[in-house]
Design a protein around this motif. Structure first.
Motif, mmCIF file in Angstrom:
data_model
loop_
_atom_site.group_PDB
_atom_site.id
_atom_site.type_symbol
_atom_site.label_atom_id
_atom_site.label_comp_id
_atom_site.label_asym_id
_atom_site.label_seq_id
_atom_site.Cartn_x
_atom_site.Cartn_y
_atom_site.Cartn_z
ATOM 1 N N VAL A 119 -24.014 76.614 1.738
ATOM 2 C CA VAL A 119 -23.975 77.645 2.789
ATOM 3 C C VAL A 119 -22.673 77.482 3.557
ATOM 4 N N HIS A 120 -21.759 78.456 3.478
ATOM 5 C CA HIS A 120 -20.493 78.240 4.183
ATOM 6 C C HIS A 120 -20.490 78.831 5.578
ATOM 7 N N GLU A 121 -21.437 79.718 5.862
ATOM 8 C CA GLU A 121 -21.389 80.309 7.201
ATOM 9 C C GLU A 121 -22.681 81.054 7.533
ATOM 10 N N VAL B 288 -26.476 85.173 6.350
ATOM 11 C CA VAL B 288 -26.239 83.826 5.827
ATOM 12 C C VAL B 288 -25.402 83.957 4.555
ATOM 13 N N ASP B 289 -24.258 83.294 4.535
ATOM 14 C CA ASP B 289 -23.332 83.376 3.398
ATOM 15 C C ASP B 289 -23.413 82.106 2.567
ATOM 16 N N LEU B 290 -23.604 82.290 1.283
ATOM 17 C CA LEU B 290 -23.723 81.141 0.374
ATOM 18 C C LEU B 290 -22.763 81.302 -0.802
ATOM 19 N N MET B 291 -22.395 80.166 -1.370
ATOM 20 C CA MET B 291 -21.626 80.185 -2.619
ATOM 21 C C MET B 291 -22.414 79.411 -3.670
ATOM 22 N N GLU B 292 -22.296 79.854 -4.918
ATOM 23 C CA GLU B 292 -22.940 79.136 -6.018
ATOM 24 C C GLU B 292 -22.020 77.989 -6.449
ATOM 25 N N GLU C 218 -13.134 71.644 1.785
ATOM 26 C CA GLU C 218 -13.015 71.529 0.324
ATOM 27 C C GLU C 218 -13.059 72.936 -0.286
ATOM 28 N N PHE C 219 -12.354 73.129 -1.384
ATOM 29 C CA PHE C 219 -12.410 74.411 -2.089
ATOM 30 C C PHE C 219 -13.606 74.388 -3.027
ATOM 31 N N VAL C 220 -14.456 75.414 -2.918
ATOM 32 C CA VAL C 220 -15.644 75.492 -3.772
ATOM 33 C C VAL C 220 -15.322 76.401 -4.958
ATOM 34 N N GLU C 221 -15.475 75.860 -6.167
ATOM 35 C CA GLU C 221 -15.172 76.640 -7.386
ATOM 36 C C GLU C 221 -16.342 77.578 -7.668
ATOM 37 N N GLY D 201 -13.047 83.570 13.963
ATOM 38 C CA GLY D 201 -12.474 84.683 13.200
ATOM 39 C C GLY D 201 -13.444 85.149 12.148
ATOM 40 N N SER D 202 -13.173 86.325 11.612
ATOM 41 C CA SER D 202 -14.066 86.862 10.590
ATOM 42 C C SER D 202 -13.266 87.756 9.656
ATOM 43 N N TRP D 203 -13.985 88.354 8.702
ATOM 44 C CA TRP D 203 -13.403 89.262 7.708
ATOM 45 C C TRP D 203 -12.329 88.564 6.862
ATOM 46 N N GLY D 204 -12.405 87.255 6.802
ATOM 47 C CA GLY D 204 -11.457 86.524 5.956
ATOM 48 C C GLY D 204 -10.032 86.489 6.492
ATOM 49 N N ARG D 205 -9.877 86.824 7.768
ATOM 50 C CA ARG D 205 -8.506 86.877 8.320
ATOM 51 C C ARG D 205 -7.936 85.475 8.554
ATOM 52 N N LEU D 206 -6.681 85.332 8.241
ATOM 53 C CA LEU D 206 -5.916 84.096 8.465
ATOM 54 C C LEU D 206 -6.508 82.876 7.753
ATOM 55 N N HIS E 49 -9.976 88.062 -6.181
ATOM 56 C CA HIS E 49 -9.328 87.287 -5.130
ATOM 57 C C HIS E 49 -10.260 86.145 -4.727
ATOM 58 N N TRP E 50 -9.710 85.036 -4.241
ATOM 59 C CA TRP E 50 -10.598 83.935 -3.850
ATOM 60 C C TRP E 50 -11.437 84.289 -2.632
ATOM 61 N N LEU E 51 -10.935 85.227 -1.797
ATOM 62 C CA LEU E 51 -11.743 85.730 -0.676
ATOM 63 C C LEU E 51 -12.582 86.876 -1.228
HETATM 64 N N1 LIG Z 1 -14.526 76.522 0.940
HETATM 65 C C1 LIG Z 1 -14.369 77.625 0.228
HETATM 66 N N2 LIG Z 1 -14.070 77.585 -1.089
HETATM 67 C C2 LIG Z 1 -13.895 78.723 -1.809
HETATM 68 N N3 LIG Z 1 -13.985 79.952 -1.298
HETATM 69 C C3 LIG Z 1 -14.305 80.067 0.013
HETATM 70 C C4 LIG Z 1 -14.505 78.918 0.839
HETATM 71 N N4 LIG Z 1 -14.815 79.326 2.079
HETATM 72 C C5 LIG Z 1 -14.786 80.670 2.046
HETATM 73 N N5 LIG Z 1 -14.496 81.133 0.810
HETATM 74 C C6 LIG Z 1 -14.345 82.558 0.423
HETATM 75 O O1 LIG Z 1 -13.718 83.210 1.486
HETATM 76 C C7 LIG Z 1 -14.533 84.274 1.985
HETATM 77 C C8 LIG Z 1 -14.467 84.324 3.507
HETATM 78 O O2 LIG Z 1 -14.931 83.094 4.023
HETATM 79 P P1 LIG Z 1 -15.654 82.972 5.433
HETATM 80 O O3 LIG Z 1 -16.965 83.690 5.357
HETATM 81 O O4 LIG Z 1 -15.690 81.542 5.796
HETATM 82 O O5 LIG Z 1 -14.617 83.757 6.351
HETATM 83 P P2 LIG Z 1 -14.854 84.771 7.507
HETATM 84 O O6 LIG Z 1 -13.502 85.157 7.997
HETATM 85 O O7 LIG Z 1 -15.807 84.178 8.484
HETATM 86 O O8 LIG Z 1 -15.558 86.018 6.774
HETATM 87 P P3 LIG Z 1 -16.842 86.899 7.201
HETATM 88 O O9 LIG Z 1 -16.948 86.866 8.673
HETATM 89 O O10 LIG Z 1 -16.568 88.257 6.637
HETATM 90 O O11 LIG Z 1 -18.035 86.248 6.518
HETATM 91 C C9 LIG Z 1 -15.932 83.984 1.472
HETATM 92 O O12 LIG Z 1 -16.607 85.192 1.297
HETATM 93 C C10 LIG Z 1 -15.666 83.243 0.175
HETATM 94 O O13 LIG Z 1 -15.459 84.162 -0.882
#
Ligand SMILES: Nc1ncnc2c1ncn2[C@@H]1O[C@H](COP(=O)(O)OP(=O)(O)OP(=O)(O)O)[C@@H](O)[C@H]1O
Length: 286
Positions: free
Chosen positions: A248-250, A237-241, A171-174, A134-139, A199-201
């Motif tokens: 790198v979450h994805e 490449v998606d990263l969180m600080e 795990e939830f990343v702050e 899945g993508s776009w933060g769905r579900l 929003h957290w997303l």
């Molecule tokens: N473990 C986590 N802790 C905190 N926030 C998170 C975490 N994982 C994802 N997020 C937040 O949720 C958003 C979407 O996450 P992710 O990229 O995994 O989903 P996605 O559906 O694959 O989105 P996309 O395809 O648009 O990148 C991220 O941009 C981030 O802001």
């Protein structure tokens, strides 16, 4: 060069690519995968004389199979089938990042609601449940309490498609209200942006605000390693600080770049086409 652009819907991203390719007088064949049939032995006529194919399919399932067929037909494709396979599935993505020593959020996979609940309780609250595909933060679900966890797991187990019965718990990343998207070609950053939201997303598809991000050496090194972990190509490449570093979450394989192009002082499609030209030249028979 002759580019075969595989698509099922032309978004602004594809329009940007097409116009850059045409400005440079490259031949482009647009291949709507919904109209093609893929034979296991014989390539469709549309692929004749294509030097390089670019997979821009929106649907992951199509992307995964189409790249396999191109491999079988001997047509070089961006991105490679193995890369699509690894990026399309969050479980595989997490496994290869971890194996490559790239910092990535700690993740459990469980197959029953009971074992998923054990993982959730161990991670503590909040933690995150994501669909494996899945993508776009769905579900995506941020789980704040045991009662919320029980309800979400029951809904997924009862109402979900079979993929939702694979529970991906993270795990939830702050993070500081934003994440970072770096578009890279074979591990080399093209440009990057932050995506901010209350929003957290925070991803742009969910309406997060985007701003240019200057890639530091540390981020560039992580991007290169994350890219290598999935076999390179044109990637997001998606990263969180995390405070003192990054996680790198994805890694995304059919990366959207229109939001990036709109917020950086840099021609993203031009850089992508520069790289495509190099790839096509490398793939050309000597
Ligand atoms: N473990 C986590 N802790 C905190 N926030 C998170 C975490 N994982 C994802 N997020 C937040 O949720 C958003 C979407 O996450 P992710 O990229 O995994 O989903 P996605 O559906 O694959 O989105 P996309 O395809 O648009 O990148 C991220 O941009 C981030 O802001």
């Amino acid at each position: 060069m002759h580019v075969g652009l595989l698509y099922s819907r032309i978004r602004r991203d594809e329009k940007l690519l097409l116009s850059e390719l045409r400005d440079r007088d490259h031949e482009v064949t647009k291949i709507d995968v919904r109209k093609e049939r893929f034979n296991i032995g014989e390539a469709p006529d549309a692929f004749e004389d294509v030097d390089i194919a670019v997979d821009r399919c929106l649907a992951t399932s199509r992307s995964k199979y189409v790249t396999r067929f191109l491999d079988a037909y001997g047509v070089p494709v961006i991105n490679a089938a193995d890369t699509a396979e690894l990026c399309a599935d969050k479980v595989k993505n997490s496994l290869v990042l971890e194996a490559a020593g790239v910092p990535t959020p700690n993740t459990d996979v469980a197959f029953t609601t009971d074992s998923a609940l054990e993982s959730i309780e161990e991670f503590g609250y909040p933690c995150v449940l994501k669909p494996v595909i899945g993508s776009w933060g769905r579900l995506m679900a941020k789980v704040d309490s045991r009662s919320a966890a029980e309800a979400i797991l029951e809904h997924k187990a009862t109402l979900g498609h079979y993929e939702h019965k694979v529970f991906y718990i993270q795990e939830f990343v702050e993070k500081p209200g934003r994440d970072i998207r770096v578009v890279a070609t074979d591990g080399e950053p093209v440009a990057a942006m932050t995506r901010s939201s209350d929003h957290w997303l925070t991803n742009a598809a969910k309406g997060g605000e985007v701003n240019e991000f200057e890639v530091t050496d540390e981020v560039a090194e992580l991007v290169e390693r994350a890219s290598d972990a999935v076999g390179g190509g044109l990637l997001g490449v998606d990263l969180m600080e995390t405070g003192d570093s990054y996680t790198v979450h994805e890694v995304n394989h059919t990366v959207e770049f229109k939001a990036l192009d709109s917020c950086v002082d840099f021609d993203v499609p031009a850089a992508i086409v520069d790289w495509l030209e190099e790839k096509a030249a490398q793939e050309a028979p000597a």
